[in-house]
Design an enzyme around this catalytic site. Structure first.
Site, short mmCIF file in Angstrom:
data_model
loop_
_atom_site.label_atom_id
_atom_site.label_comp_id
_atom_site.label_asym_id
_atom_site.label_seq_id
_atom_site.Cartn_x
_atom_site.Cartn_y
_atom_site.Cartn_z
CG ASN A 134 -44.44 -15.00 28.08
OD1 ASN A 134 -44.64 -15.71 27.10
ND2 ASN A 134 -45.42 -14.39 28.73
CG HIS B 243 -41.20 -15.10 20.84
ND1 HIS B 243 -42.34 -14.76 21.52
CD2 HIS B 243 -41.14 -16.46 20.86
CE1 HIS B 243 -42.95 -15.87 21.94
NE2 HIS B 243 -42.23 -16.91 21.56
CD GLU C 203 -41.19 -23.52 26.05
OE1 GLU C 203 -41.37 -22.99 27.18
OE2 GLU C 203 -41.13 -22.85 25.01
NE ARG D 198 -50.90 -18.59 29.99
CZ ARG D 198 -51.84 -19.17 29.25
NH1 ARG D 198 -53.11 -18.92 29.48
NH2 ARG D 198 -51.51 -20.00 28.28
CE LYS E 243 -49.82 -17.00 26.55
NZ LYS E 243 -48.40 -16.57 26.71
CE LYS F 277 -48.73 -22.60 29.70
NZ LYS F 277 -48.50 -23.22 28.38
NE ARG G 243 -69.98 -13.96 15.28
CZ ARG G 243 -70.89 -13.77 14.32
NH1 ARG G 243 -71.83 -14.69 14.13
NH2 ARG G 243 -70.86 -12.69 13.57
CD GLU H 79 -48.80 -13.83 28.79
OE1 GLU H 79 -48.33 -12.95 28.09
OE2 GLU H 79 -48.70 -15.05 28.53
CG HIS I 231 -40.83 -17.73 25.53
ND1 HIS I 231 -40.24 -18.45 26.55
CD2 HIS I 231 -41.54 -18.63 24.80
CE1 HIS I 231 -40.58 -19.72 26.43
NE2 HIS I 231 -41.36 -19.86 25.38
CG HIS J 13 -40.33 -22.06 20.41
ND1 HIS J 13 -40.51 -20.70 20.43
CD2 HIS J 13 -40.75 -22.52 21.63
CE1 HIS J 13 -41.03 -20.33 21.60
NE2 HIS J 13 -41.18 -21.42 22.33
#
Length: 358
Positions: free
Chosen positions: A242, A249, A182, A238, A140, A224, A118, A234, A245, A262
């Site tokens: 993206n 993606h 990026e 935030r 993330k 960032k 956990r 997000e 993206h 990527h």
């Protein structure tokens, strides 16, 4: 040394950026070690290229786990293998995980740390440009699914991020370009001054000028960190990060992560988003032209051999979709952008057609 802080309510942490920092990893990690064992997670390529770094980390309480490099390893199966290794070697809640590698290693290391008993602490030591300027900061974590990229994961912040720009010397041109996407993203959507630096110094950057790279890495981390400090999970601001993206993606998913890196997919995505914005009269054409020129000069690939309709449909598997409606980040000028909920389909397809040839 540049120190940048991510300010969060319960778990703020520092990002340290300095040339040669990797040689000091044992002493940097020591304050975060408790009574338990330490797992150093990396991939086989990073281990081969930077063996002395790993040799310095060896001790009786440290174990190493190396995965196959690349997006194809970013799966629940690999996570299970990591967790099984930790259990078999009697790791416990006092253990520490140190992720030494690129975006895949960092995402998986953070996700494994969030799951093990956990949650145990972890540290990011990013080794490629993409991870140094983007993925190591912000918490993330996760893995890919057959239906889409990064669809399984959690927000789980590291205890620290240690960045050594000297790692970038060993990157291939393709891998360097992968991360540079990026950097461009941050300039387009958030920082006009950064964009100007990229326009004026592209040759120096791709020649890996050490001083310039250290500056660029630190500035991108600061961008960032500022965004994450305002919106950790997000819920609003935030999502601006993206940019490119949602399109990118979709391309990665449809090509099963084997055709484009990527960064290459995101470059195509930024082109599509910029042309979508132009179709909606959101961005001045002079700014759009400069954005496209920088993408081309930075090695953006040719059109993807995909059907526009397939890309459009795949975009609806994006994590930012709400009520089956697209949420796109589009530029409004160099250095700024906006989020558009449910943009006109014709404008989205105009952007897709500019990057596909299917």
């Amino acid at each position: 040394m540049r120190k940048i802080q991510v300010h969060l309510k319960d778990h703020s942490y520092d990002i340290l950026v300095a040339s040669g920092l990797s040689r000091k990893l044992p002493e940097l990690i020591r304050p975060f070690r408790r009574q338990g064992k330490t797992l150093v997670l990396s991939d086989t390529t990073v281990h081969r290229l930077h063996a002395p770094v790993f040799a310095k980390l060896k001790n009786a309480d440290t174990h190493f786990f190396f995965i196959k490099p690349g997006e194809t390893s970013k799966t629940l199966k690999t996570i299970e293998q990591i967790l099984s290794f930790m259990l078999k070697n009697r790791f416990d809640r006092s253990s520490l995980l140190v992720a030494v590698g690129g975006g895949v290693v960092g995402d998986m290391g953070g996700f494994a740390a969030s799951l093990f008993m956990r949650g145990i602490p972890y540290i990011q030591v990013p080794t490629n440009l993409l991870s140094q300027v983007d993925s190591s900061v912000g918490g993330k974590t996760g893995v890919n699914h057959a239906l889409g990229k990064n669809l399984i994961g959690s927000f789980y912040q590291p205890k620290a991020v240690f960045i050594d720009p000297e790692f970038l010397k060993t990157l291939s041109n393709k891998e360097f370009q992968n991360g540079f996407a990026e950097v461009i993203k941050h300039g387009i959507i958030r920082d006009k001054k950064l964009f100007l630096v990229l326009e004026k110094n592209l040759c120096r950057i791709f020649k890996r000028d050490p001083a310039l790279l250290s500056l660029i890495v630190a500035e991108n981390c600061a961008i960032k960190a500022a965004v994450v400090s305002c919106d950790e999970k997000e819920q609003g601001l935030r999502a601006i990060l993206n940019f490119g993206h949602t399109f990118g993606h979709a391309i990665e998913t449809l090509t099963r992560y084997r055709t484009y890196s990527h960064g290459e997919a995101v470059m195509l995505g930024m082109k599509a988003a910029t042309l979508c914005a132009a179709s909606l009269n959101l961005v001045p054409l002079t700014h759009a032209s400069r954005i496209l020129a920088l993408l081309i000069q930075s090695g953006m690939p040719e059109k993807a051999q995909l059907a526009p309709a397939a890309v459009y449909n795949a975009m609806f598997l994006d994590k930012k979709v709400r009520g089956n409606k697209l949420l796109l980040v589009l530029p409004t000028a160099i250095g700024s952008g906006t989020q558009i909920n449910s943009p006109e389909k014709a404008a989205v397809l105009a952007g897709i057609r500019a990057i596909t040839d299917g």
